[in-house]
Design a protein around this motif. Structure first.
Motif, mmCIF file in Angstrom:
data_model
loop_
_atom_site.group_PDB
_atom_site.id
_atom_site.type_symbol
_atom_site.label_atom_id
_atom_site.label_comp_id
_atom_site.label_asym_id
_atom_site.label_seq_id
_atom_site.Cartn_x
_atom_site.Cartn_y
_atom_site.Cartn_z
ATOM 1 N N PHE A 357 0.807 -1.219 0.000
ATOM 2 C CA PHE A 357 0.000 0.000 0.000
ATOM 3 C C PHE A 357 0.842 1.272 0.000
ATOM 4 N N GLN A 409 -6.216 4.757 3.293
ATOM 5 C CA GLN A 409 -6.974 3.880 4.193
ATOM 6 C C GLN A 409 -8.352 3.509 3.645
ATOM 7 N N TYR A 412 -7.884 0.633 1.381
ATOM 8 C CA TYR A 412 -7.619 -0.586 2.156
ATOM 9 C C TYR A 412 -8.921 -1.134 2.730
#
Length: 480
Positions: A357, A409, A412
């Motif tokens: 990431f 985020q 994710y």
């Protein structure tokens, strides 16, 4: 016509064919199925072929092919190729041995290939090989390889096939004592954009000292293939054949050396993978992958002893090894996805998922991390994530605890919510604190506790073969 170069290395296809024709040692058969007589055409074109070509044959019709070489389930296969090589070589020895055996080195060249069809859309690939005597009356040696033709037009594919076939014959006759140079010469008058060679195998008396795993690695180093694969028996494998119709589970690592945690990661992931409704009941192929970037590790060339140590240890663990030039996970997924229609899973630890990431790892794509993930997670691919707990004093970190950059985020959380990450909660807690770097450090420090961190077969082989700087006791404490 340009002057024939007799000594030194030759790269021109015409000159290669002519040199073979004018060398009175070589005499044999060229048998080609599927894409026309592209290789033998070179020898007839340059002249002097009567001294080299005993027979050329194109068993194009399947019924004729079966009548000559026996029935086959698949005509473009290594089994069909081997049958062609064995049959034609033996016929030469039986028919011509008494008359020419003292002065000739017999050979049989064969290929069975499917080029681009009239309608297009088919896989353009085939098997090619040569079985030959390096000296008169010698035992035969052979080279077999799998090729993919990458040109769009059929005639260009056929042209490339003819060139690589001449290169193979020339290499076998004049460069068999330098197999790595022989592999390099396969690209003469070609580019990696036209031909892919994803498997090559050397066998026989002339190649008794050759480790085919190193030759497979050479293909990847040269860009002739993006991958190399070999099994627990140390034999090189043809990737497309192995991946076909199987669900694929891949664990990437350094495996320097393989530890209990490496094998636990793969075992726990396989158990979860098999529970996926899309995988249940399907054959699963587990792979341990090492990237070229990892093998190079800031070197300009691969440390062969280090490479073979890792390969030997993974073989001792019963693992199939994949060497790739695909550092980006989406490229690895794309390669596998082109060769199987079944589900793909990738095994990694929490640190690798966090690194995935990091946006800078996707800067090579115009669409950045979004494009990379779009390619990676299509077709239901999932990441099987092993937890992290470096020491008993630290908290366990799983996919549910990971925090990435604030702007990433939501991405994710989206992927986690759609089930792209599978938490491996069936791990063995006692293995969580094991890291390969600690094993290497303890080996260097002569700390025997490293043996408890790896499978018994790995420890035995490291000690027996003195891998990774291990010093045997008799050398550690020599007699006064």
């Amino acid at each position: 016509m340009t002057e024939l170069i007799v000594g030194g290395h030759q790269t021109d296809t015409r000159q290669k064919a002519l040199r073979i024709n004018l060398d009175q040692r070589w005499y044999g058969t060229i048998a080609e199925i599927g894409a026309g007589q592209e290789v033998v055409r070179w020898f007839f074109r340059v002249g002097g072929a009567a001294g080299t070509v005993a027979k050329s044959i194109s068993a194009y019709d399947m019924a004729v092919s079966d009548a000559v070489y026996g029935k086959a389930e698949r005509y473009v296969s290594v089994g069909r190729l081997q049958g062609m090589l064995d049959k034609e070589f033996q016929l030469n020895v039986e028919r011509l041995g008494d008359e020419r055996g003292d002065s000739s080195c017999f050979f049989a060249f064969a290929d069975t290939v499917v080029a681009r069809s009239y309608r297009g859309g088919n896989e353009c690939h085939g098997w090619m090989g040569v079985k030959f005597q390096a000296q008169a009356h010698d035992e035969p040696s052979q080279i077999v390889m799998h090729v993919r033709m990458l040109d769009v037009e059929a005639w260009l594919q056929q042209e490339a096939l003819g060139i690589v076939g001449v290169n193979l014959l020339y290499g076998a006759f004049f460069e068999h004592h330098e197999p790595e140079r022989l592999i390099e010469s396969l690209l003469d008058r070609l580019t990696v954009g036209r031909i892919e060679i994803d498997m090559i195998q050397f066998r026989g008396i002339e190649f008794r000292g050759v480790d085919n795993r190193l030759m497979a690695l050479k293909l990847v180093q040269l860009g002739l293939s993006g991958v190399a694969m070999f099994g627990p028996d140390r034999e090189v494998l043809q990737p497309s054949e192995m991946l076909r119709r199987k669900a694929i589970l891949v664990e990437r690592g350094s495996f320097r050396p393989p530890t209990h945690v490496n094998l636990d990661m793969l075992a726990t992931a396989k158990a979860k993978f098999a529970e996926d409704p899309a995988v249940a009941g399907k054959p699963i192929l587990s792979l341990t992958e090492i990237t070229m970037r990892n093998l190079l590790a800031e070197r300009t060339d691969v440390d062969r002893r280090d490479f073979l140590a890792r390969a030997e240890l993974l073989a001792a663990c019963g693992e199939t090894v994949l060497i790739t030039d695909y550092f980006d996970y989406y490229r690895l997924a794309a390669y596998i996805g082109e060769r199987t229609s079944e589900r793909i899973g990738i095994v990694m630890g929490v640190p690798s998922l966090i690194d995935l990431f990091d946006e800078k790892n996707h800067a090579q794509l115009p669409g950045g991390i979004l494009e990379s993930f779009g390619r990676l997670f299509k077709n239901g691919l999932k990441l099987y994530v092993y937890p992290l707990c470096p020491s008993p004093d630290e908290e366990l970190k799983t996919v549910d605890d990971i925090k990435v950059q604030p702007e990433i985020q939501p991405l994710y959380d989206y992927l986690a919510g759609r089930g792209s990450f599978v938490n491996l909660d069936n791990y063995k807690p006692e293995y969580l604190s094991i890291f390969s770097r600690d094993v290497l450090r303890r080996i260097a420090a002569d700390d025997p506790s490293w043996e408890t961190m790896v499978p018994a077969e790995v420890a035995d082989l490291i000690k027996k073969r003195a891998f990774f700087g291990y010093v045997k006791p008799e050398r550690r404490y020599p007699d006064d």
